[in-house]
Design an enzyme around this catalytic site. Structure first.
Site, mmCIF file in Angstrom:
data_model
loop_
_atom_site.group_PDB
_atom_site.id
_atom_site.type_symbol
_atom_site.label_atom_id
_atom_site.label_comp_id
_atom_site.label_asym_id
_atom_site.label_seq_id
_atom_site.Cartn_x
_atom_site.Cartn_y
_atom_site.Cartn_z
ATOM 1 N N HIS A 198 0.864 -1.102 -0.057
ATOM 2 C CA HIS A 198 -0.060 -0.092 -0.306
ATOM 3 C C HIS A 198 0.565 1.437 -0.082
ATOM 4 C CE1 HIS A 198 1.315 -0.113 3.782
ATOM 5 N NE2 HIS A 198 0.878 0.431 4.739
ATOM 6 N N ASP A 200 0.500 5.355 1.426
ATOM 7 C CA ASP A 200 -0.052 5.679 3.079
ATOM 8 C C ASP A 200 -0.633 7.206 2.413
ATOM 9 O OD1 ASP A 200 1.323 4.276 4.967
ATOM 10 O OD2 ASP A 200 3.144 5.178 4.823
ATOM 11 N N ARG A 264 6.844 -9.341 14.342
ATOM 12 C CA ARG A 264 7.205 -7.774 14.328
ATOM 13 C C ARG A 264 6.911 -6.878 15.178
ATOM 14 N NH1 ARG A 264 6.830 -4.228 10.123
ATOM 15 N NH2 ARG A 264 9.167 -3.563 10.032
#
Length: 330
Positions: A198, A200, A264
């Site tokens: 994606h 932002d 993570r």
């Protein structure tokens, strides 16, 4: 401006690509519980992905510029000019770079991780008590299951807004009201568990990733891994910045590939305009560049509404937004 804390986990080490989609919210939202998902062989169908969306490749490491800010802070014009050129080149190519000597104390960063770990280790019923409201930004979200019904990302997030005023007590007040007095001192960071490709929609993203790794940037028609650097902050451009510079600099296409055995975590700070701010490139720059407008005017509140309520952010968010925006003449 807004701050988002993120922790990332995935059961498979293979990269997962999220397809563009506008999906209806599922009122019977499925919950993402990383501790349970690690131990079960049969996953809920909402978290399963078509084979065509799973890409198995060996990513090269991204040769992004590492900008040392020490010379800039000290007012060294020669060093600053060199840093500016490195940033300009990176933003023209893929919209991504890292900075060192940024002035954020490493002990503060580690303290933020420790504090926010406490939030994500809370029982699920407690986390759901401060879940994000429909169309809102602040609060807890488990895999965005309140927004999407298929191909859910393997992540959980805790986000909150911050206006950038040194004396603004809103963050402390939010933590106290949402989590209780035991967490009111935690109000300075946010967490995510995993996401697919994606761009932002915001202006800038400033991120610190832990040493697990997994962040990748798409450039030169392939994915490149970003090496985790404990002393650096990641900076990438978003769609709003690309609109502000009339498309001259790139909104960074990125994703997070997470480890099957280790969580993570990342601390993310999103920089956005005020909600009623009209986003348009400065006229003097347009005159200097001799360019025609690439994008129509819009407000951040409209783009935020679009990405929170109508569209799953991807590489084509801006183009889809302008087709959706009633006032757009482009």
């Amino acid at each position: 401006m807004s701050v988002s804390l993120s922790v990332l986990m995935e059961s498979s080490p293979s990269p997962i690509l999220l397809c563009p989609s506008i999906e209806a919210r599922d009122e019977k939202s499925v919950l993402f519980d990383a501790s349970k998902f690690q131990k079960q062989s049969n996953l809920p169908t909402e978290f399963m992905w078509p084979r065509g969306d799973v890409v198995q490749t060996q990513e090269e490491e991204l040769n992004e510029p590492l900008i040392d800010l020490e010379g800039f802070v000290k007012g060294d014009d020669k060093v600053t000019a060199h840093a500016v050129e490195l940033v300009r080149t990176a933003c023209s190519k893929h919209g991504f770079f890292q900075v060192t000597n940024h002035g954020v104390d490493s002990k503060l960063i580690q303290a933020a991780y420790q504090e926010i770990d406490g939030v994500f280790k809370l029982p699920m019923n407690k986390k759901l008590s401060f879940k994000r409201k429909d169309g809102g930004f602040s609060g807890y979200s488990a895999a965005h299951a309140d927004r999407f019904s298929t191909k859910l990302p393997w992540k959980e997030t805790f986000s909150f807004g911050y206006r950038g005023l040194h004396s603004d007590p809103s963050v402390v007040h939010y933590f106290r009201s949402a989590l209780g007095k035991d967490f009111e001192h935690t109000g300075n960071s946010g967490l995510i568990l995993g996401t697919g490709p994606h761009c932002d929609p915001t202006s800038l993203t400033i991120l610190h990733q832990d040493q697990v790794g997994g962040l990748e940037v798409f450039t030169d028609n392939k994915w490149h891994a970003v090496r985790p650097r404990q002393d650096s902050l990641v900076v990438n451009l978003g769609d709003t910045f690309m609109a502000l510079c009339n498309g001259r600099y790139k909104s960074c296409l990125h994703r997070a590939v997470v480890n099957r055995e280790r969580e993570r975590r990342s601390l993310v700070y999103f920089v956005c305009p005020k909600e009623d701010k009209v986003v348009r490139p400065p006229q003097d720059l347009m005159y200097r560049w001799g360019e025609t407008r690439e994008y129509p005017d819009f407000t951040w509140s409209d783009l935020l509404d679009f990405t929170q309520n109508h569209y799953r952010a991807d590489v084509a968010t801006l183009q889809s937004f302008f087709r959706w925006l009633p006032s757009s003449s482009f």
